[in-house]
Design a protein around this motif. Structure first.
Motif, PDB file in Angstrom:
ATOM      1  N   SER A   1      -0.568  66.831  20.706  1.00 27.10           N
ATOM      2  CA  SER A   1      -1.730  66.143  21.263  1.00 27.10           C
ATOM      3  C   SER A   1      -1.379  65.416  22.549  1.00 27.10           C
ATOM      4  CB  SER A   1      -2.284  65.179  20.213  1.00 27.10           C
ATOM      5  OG  SER A   1      -3.587  64.774  20.556  1.00 27.10           O
TER       6      SER A   1
ATOM      7  N   CYS B   1      -6.781  72.151  13.273  1.00 24.67           N
ATOM      8  CA  CYS B   1      -7.563  71.827  14.467  1.00 24.67           C
ATOM      9  C   CYS B   1      -9.047  72.064  14.255  1.00 24.67           C
ATOM     10  CB  CYS B   1      -7.074  72.649  15.654  1.00 24.67           C
ATOM     11  SG  CYS B   1      -8.019  72.358  17.163  1.00 24.67           S
TER      12      CYS B   1
ATOM     13  N   CYS C   1      -3.066  67.799  14.924  1.00 25.62           N
ATOM     14  CA  CYS C   1      -2.018  68.810  15.108  1.00 25.62           C
ATOM     15  C   CYS C   1      -0.629  68.193  15.110  1.00 25.62           C
ATOM     16  CB  CYS C   1      -2.252  69.578  16.407  1.00 25.62           C
ATOM     17  SG  CYS C   1      -2.564  68.544  17.865  1.00 25.62           S
TER      18      CYS C   1
ATOM     19  N   TYR D   1     -10.302  74.580  16.871  1.00 24.48           N
ATOM     20  CA  TYR D   1      -9.893  75.954  16.615  1.00 24.48           C
ATOM     21  C   TYR D   1     -10.695  76.573  15.486  1.00 24.48           C
ATOM     22  CZ  TYR D   1      -7.164  79.997  15.260  1.00 24.48           C
ATOM     23  OH  TYR D   1      -6.793  81.280  14.946  1.00 24.48           O
TER      24      TYR D   1
ATOM     25  N   HIS E   1     -10.203  71.973  25.894  1.00 28.55           N
ATOM     26  CA  HIS E   1     -10.819  72.527  24.689  1.00 28.55           C
ATOM     27  C   HIS E   1     -10.176  71.842  23.478  1.00 28.55           C
ATOM     28  CE1 HIS E   1     -13.267  75.422  22.630  1.00 28.55           C
ATOM     29  NE2 HIS E   1     -12.241  75.963  21.989  1.00 28.55           N
ATOM     30  N   SER E   2     -10.335  70.524  23.454  1.00 30.01           N
ATOM     31  CA  SER E   2      -9.715  69.698  22.428  1.00 30.01           C
ATOM     32  C   SER E   2     -10.408  68.360  22.423  1.00 30.01           C
ATOM     33  CB  SER E   2      -8.224  69.495  22.751  1.00 30.01           C
ATOM     34  OG  SER E   2      -7.694  68.409  22.010  1.00 30.01           O
TER      35      SER E   2
ATOM     36  N   VAL F   1      -2.673  75.909  23.537  1.00 28.56           N
ATOM     37  CA  VAL F   1      -3.112  75.042  24.630  1.00 28.56           C
ATOM     38  C   VAL F   1      -1.923  74.527  25.437  1.00 28.56           C
ATOM     39  CG1 VAL F   1      -4.149  72.797  25.123  1.00 28.56           C
ATOM     40  CG2 VAL F   1      -5.291  74.371  23.575  1.00 28.56           C
TER      41      VAL F   1
ATOM     42  N   ILE G   1      -1.149  67.916  25.277  1.00 29.06           N
ATOM     43  CA  ILE G   1      -2.461  68.374  25.741  1.00 29.06           C
ATOM     44  C   ILE G   1      -2.969  67.415  26.817  1.00 29.06           C
ATOM     45  CG2 ILE G   1      -4.882  68.753  25.113  1.00 29.06           C
ATOM     46  CD1 ILE G   1      -3.945  69.702  22.379  1.00 29.06           C
TER      47      ILE G   1
ATOM     48  N   PRO H   1      -3.916  74.681  19.110  1.00 27.49           N
ATOM     49  CA  PRO H   1      -3.201  73.624  19.827  1.00 27.49           C
ATOM     50  C   PRO H   1      -1.882  74.081  20.447  1.00 27.49           C
ATOM     51  CG  PRO H   1      -4.109  72.777  17.783  1.00 27.49           C
ATOM     52  CD  PRO H   1      -4.340  74.259  17.770  1.00 27.49           C
TER      53      PRO H   1
END
Lengths: 263, 197, 468
Positions: free
Chosen positions: C374, C318, C363, C321, C356-357, C339, C377, C336
């Motif tokens: 993803s 990430c 990932c 990250y 925050h991605s 999250v 998320i 990830p």
């Protein structure tokens, strides 16, 4: 014009297709030369290209923020504008990914399904559908770093990624390498995100900027004069960062290189 | 424990109420096929990469002298194998704490795995499990014909239901927790030397 | 503005980045290196992608039959002499562990790494009740001495420089603050931990996997600290989440081939240990923990997160990250996987994490069990938007944007207005860092004099291609 093997869509050969040109909002407003290059390029292959004047946005900024309600109206308008075309081509990987992958939230009418299945990003369209073998009108005697956006890579698979174990391929590279005198340089982290991420670049500004400056340094390290991408949104972010940092890098869209301008 | 029984029912009930509507079938694991040759060479290479070392040893006597060469200052050599006498027999150990002063532990592994350079050691080989982990250094004996290609083959050989402890041990103890710098001898064995015998 | 209880990962990440020119670049470099090693190992296995698919399906099969496999595991473990306990939540878990320790008059517990035990906040619970708890894993011990949670599930102190560690050891253990050689620091830890292993009344481990067929659980370490903890003190307690279950011994081959390669680019960890019943002369307690996992199983969009084998590859890959550090997430699980897990523990507190991605998708591609991280998320963003957790500024701007983008005439009006507006807007507005964060590190793009639309109308509309 070169005669080349092409893929029929809906049983129609490409030169009998009606192609809808999809121009994202930021290209319309900030980088119109990319739209012009795309249109001219498609016309060089004898395609009948229309531009629906009522198009606005694919809905991605709202949809990516989880705001389905506000995305929905824009998404419906997109379908309305483009449903009458055999296929839709747009010079923007993230927007095309939005239509193909994330319009699954809309009711899947025949129209929605048609638009979703026939919306192409430009590199895909040239490589997979038109199967272009050469760009005799184009030359680009410069060293170039390719930037494939995360959407194009992992959403549309226009190139292999380092994470997935598969035979390497890169449709952007394949097309660009047919341009006279171009020199494509390797980079250290070809598929590490540049940090644009849509609204991420302002909501997570510090991290986004770090990612962007690392990307720019990678390009500089390898002697790139130009950074070429099928996605202008990433380049908008990278260009902003590079300019602020005083780096001597120029950013253009793949359509401009393949079409031979405008720059 | 009564609390645990009602907990058990609560948890199982909650699981059953939340199971996804479509069950998924076990996919099965196909045979990936493995070239049979060069297992020993692959094993040696991977063991080296993991921080261990393999030695071809012609006889029991050679093993004993090699041990002395590798560990000249060793005072306590605790052996679990008949081939090497050592200074202490692990069969005599009643409590694992007694092994705290062992300089060199000597054990025999059941088999090795070429894909990784790991060896399979169980409670039966170790006699006292702690021998494999409190010893400052380890000498592992391995019959070079007992090397399987990969983890699939390894799991066909192990008999987990028949032993309280079994370990795929790959080289010595290690850590990379400080600045991702690899260091050997973190908590367990500082070195692992394998004798093909 | 976020309420005090909300974690703000963007702000925390910024602090991590700006602290100096050393920490963040180092953090990024090390984890990028781990990814390169992962790629090299994976490339050497022709069936790598197939293994991922098989592992994913084994996990999905197990989870969709979880009650059956838990009962099978319990029966087999008990048959072999282990005591099996069930904990509904974190407090239950801590209470069960405490009563086992109390029942054996244990004053000092030495443990190996366990994210579950971190999740349950077990250590403060036990220490509050007079039981000393010592982390034996080097990275965890570093964090424990520094009163910080682990920042990465495989490399808990990867955000610290060797100087940080040397200073910390000097402060807490009394070693030379100027000796920052990792070999020295590791040796310090070795000599510090060994007497504790020998003195401890109990050793505690987590569990990477549990095998229903034999009642076995597995612990994977590089240091061998879990094994010392299990082999030396007379009492061994192991706790793990109920989702760690695997049906058969044969299945382990798939997971072990994927785990260490994904985590650190090695074919295995140095030690892959299998415990089936207590060792000779020892006693073994296994605690199976729910703590929200069964509830997560019932979430159609998110239950695949239960497949996680805690390899940390998603963190290593990430880009966000790597530049934030794990502590920026303010939760047990970061990166990830964090999250998508953390909102199930506290939806409001972790409502900013899904943003925050950059949604790059890397990932999902490295996950050995093919969790659609993803996509999840993005789905969490929808949840947060529906619940009204979006920051106010975003909500307003997207309502406006949504309206404008749905109405072509208004959009075209805005477009026409934008260019002159940007040319004449007061400089302070455009270049104000708070009102326009874009501008902190970037130059603004300039709208073109003539938009594409205007060019098209001027140059193409006579060809009859125009749709009104």
């Amino acid at each position: 014009m070169t005669t080349q093997p092409t893929r029929a869509i809906r049983g129609r050969a490409p030169n009998t297709m009606k192609v809808g040109l999809f121009i994202p909002c930021y290209i319309d407003l900030i980088y119109p030369e990319v739209g012009i290059a795309t249109l001219q390029l498609l016309e060089r292959f004898g395609l009948d290209v229309g531009f629906p004047l009522n198009q606005t946005c694919c809905g991605q900024p709202m949809s990516n923020s989880g705001d389905e309600k506000n995305a929905a109206a824009a998404e419906h308008l997109f379908i309305e504008n483009f449903k009458g075309y055999d296929c839709i081509v747009g010079p923007a990987g993230s927007c095309v990914k939005q239509v193909r992958c994330h319009y699954d939230r809309l009711e899947q009418t025949e129209e929605v399904k048609h638009v979703r299945q026939h919306t192409y990003e430009l590199v895909e369209f040239l490589h997979d559908v038109l199967k272009v073998e050469s760009f005799p009108w184009a030359e680009f005697p410069h060293s170039v770093a390719i930037h494939n956006s995360c959407s194009s890579l992992r959403g549309l698979r226009i190139a292999s990624t380092s994470e997935i174990m598969e035979a390497p391929f890169d449709k952007t590279l394949t097309l660009l390498s047919k341009v006279k005198d171009i020199v494509v340089v390797p980079v250290d982290r070809p598929d590490d995100c540049c940090g644009f991420g849509g609204t991420f670049c302002v909501t997570d500004e510090a991290v986004s900027a770090r990612m962007g400056i690392e990307k720019a340094h990678d390009h500089v390290r390898h002697g790139a004069e130009y950074v070429v991408s099928p996605d202008m949104s990433c380049l908008m972010h990278q260009q902003g960062i590079a300019r602020r940092a005083g780096l001597d890098l120029k950013y253009i869209h793949v359509a401009q290189v393949l079409n031979g301008g405008p720059y | 424990m009564e609390m645990s029984n009602s907990n058990r029912e609560t948890i199982l009930r909650s699981i059953r109420a939340n199971l996804p509507s479509t069950g998924v079938q076990h996919p099965g694991i196909r045979d990936f096929g493995r070239p049979a040759g060069a297992l020993k060479a692959m094993f040696e290479q991977r063991l080296k990469e993991a921080g261990g070392a393999a030695h071809d040893v012609g006889s029991v006597a050679e093993a004993a002298s090699k041990l002395r060469l590798l560990h000249p200052d060793a005072k306590v050599i605790c052996s679990a194998v008949p081939e090497i006498a050592g200074t202490r027999r692990v069969e005599k150990v009643r409590d694992p704490h007694e092994l705290a002063d062992v300089d060199v532990g000597v054990v025999r592994a059941q088999f090795g795995v070429a894909e990784s350079g790991a060896v399979w050691l169980t409670q039966e080989e170790l006699v006292v499990d702690a021998l494999g982990f409190l010893s400052q250094h380890l000498i592992v004996l391995l019959d070079p014909k007992q090397i399987v290609p990969d983890m699939h083959a390894a799991y066909r050989r192990v008999r987990l239901a028949e032993t309280a402890f079994g370990c795929f041990m790959m080289g010595p103890s290690a850590t990379a927790d400080v600045e991702a710098t690899l260091v050997h001898g973190a908590q367990g064995a500082r070195t692992l030397n394998l004798f093909f015998l | 503005m976020s309420a005090p209880r909300q974690v703000n990962p963007a702000a925390a990440a910024e602090l991590f980045i700006i602290q100096d020119q050393i920490h963040e670049p180092m953090h990024d470099r090390f984890l990028w290196g781990a990814m390169q090693r992962r790629h090299a190992e994976a490339a050497a296995i022709p069936e790598w992608e197939e293994l991922r698919e098989i592992a994913s399906k084994i996990k999905e099969h197990t989870l969709t039959h979880l009650d059956h496999y838990l009962e099978e595991f319990e029966a087999n473990a008990t048959k072999r002499g282990a005591h099996v306990h069930w904990a509904v939540d974190a407090t239950d878990h801590n209470q069960i562990v405490y009563s086992i320790l109390q029942g054996h008059s244990v004053k000092e517990l030495i443990k190996s790494k366990s994210m579950l035990q971190e999740e349950c906040q077990m250590t403060p619970f036990l220490e509050h009740r007079g039981i000393k708890v010592i982390e034996s894993d080097l990275g965890e011990r570093i964090q424990q001495l520094d009163d910080q949670p682990p920042s990465h599930i495989v490399f808990p102190a990867i955000h610290k420089t060797r100087q940080d560690v040397a200073q910390l050891f000097a402060r807490t253990i009394g070693t030379d603050p100027n000796n920052d050689d990792p070999h020295f620091l590791t040796e310090v830890m070795r000599n510090n931990a060994r007497p504790r292993f020998l003195a401890a009344g109990a050793g505690m481990t987590g569990g990477n996997f549990a095998i229903a067929e034999t009642g076995t659980f597995m612990v994977c370490t590089n240091e061998g600290n879990a094994d010392i903890g299990a082999a030396v003190p007379p009492l061994h307690i192991a706790s793990m989440g109920i989702e760690k279950m695997i049906p058969r011994v044969e299945d382990m081959g798939v997971f072990l081939r994927l785990l260490a390669r994904s985590a650190e680019g090695a074919p295995l960890t140095q030690y892959s240990s299998h415990y089936t019943g207590p060792r000779k002369g020892g006693e073994l307690h296994i605690v199976l923990v729910d703590n929200g996992r069964s509830r997560r199983l019932g979430m159609p969009d998110f239950w695949h997160s239960l497949k996680c084998i805690r390899c940390g590859a998603c963190m290593n890959t990430c880009p966000v990250y790597r530049r934030s550090g794990g502590l920026a997430y303010g939760a047990t699980y970061s990166g990830p996987i964090g999250v998508i897990l953390d909102p199930t523990f506290d939806e409001f507190k972790y409502s900013e994490l899904p943003f925050h991605s950059s949604l790059c998708g890397s990932c999902s591609e490295v996950c050995p069990v093919k969790i659609d991280i993803s996509d999840q998320i993005l789905k969490w963003r929808r949840v947060m938007a529906e619940k009204g957790y979006l920051p106010l500024a975003k909500r307003l701007s997207f309502a406006v944007a949504g309206h404008v983008f749905a109405h072509p005439a208004e959009y075209q009006l805005v477009e026409k207005a934008a260019e002159p507006a940007m040319s004449y807007a007061p400089h302070f507005l455009m270049y104000n860092h708070t009102l326009n964060p874009w501008i902190r590190d970037r130059e603004l793009p300039r709208p073109a004099k003539q938009s594409f639309r205007e060019w098209y109308l001027a140059n193409r509309s006579e060809h009859g291609n125009v749709q009104q």
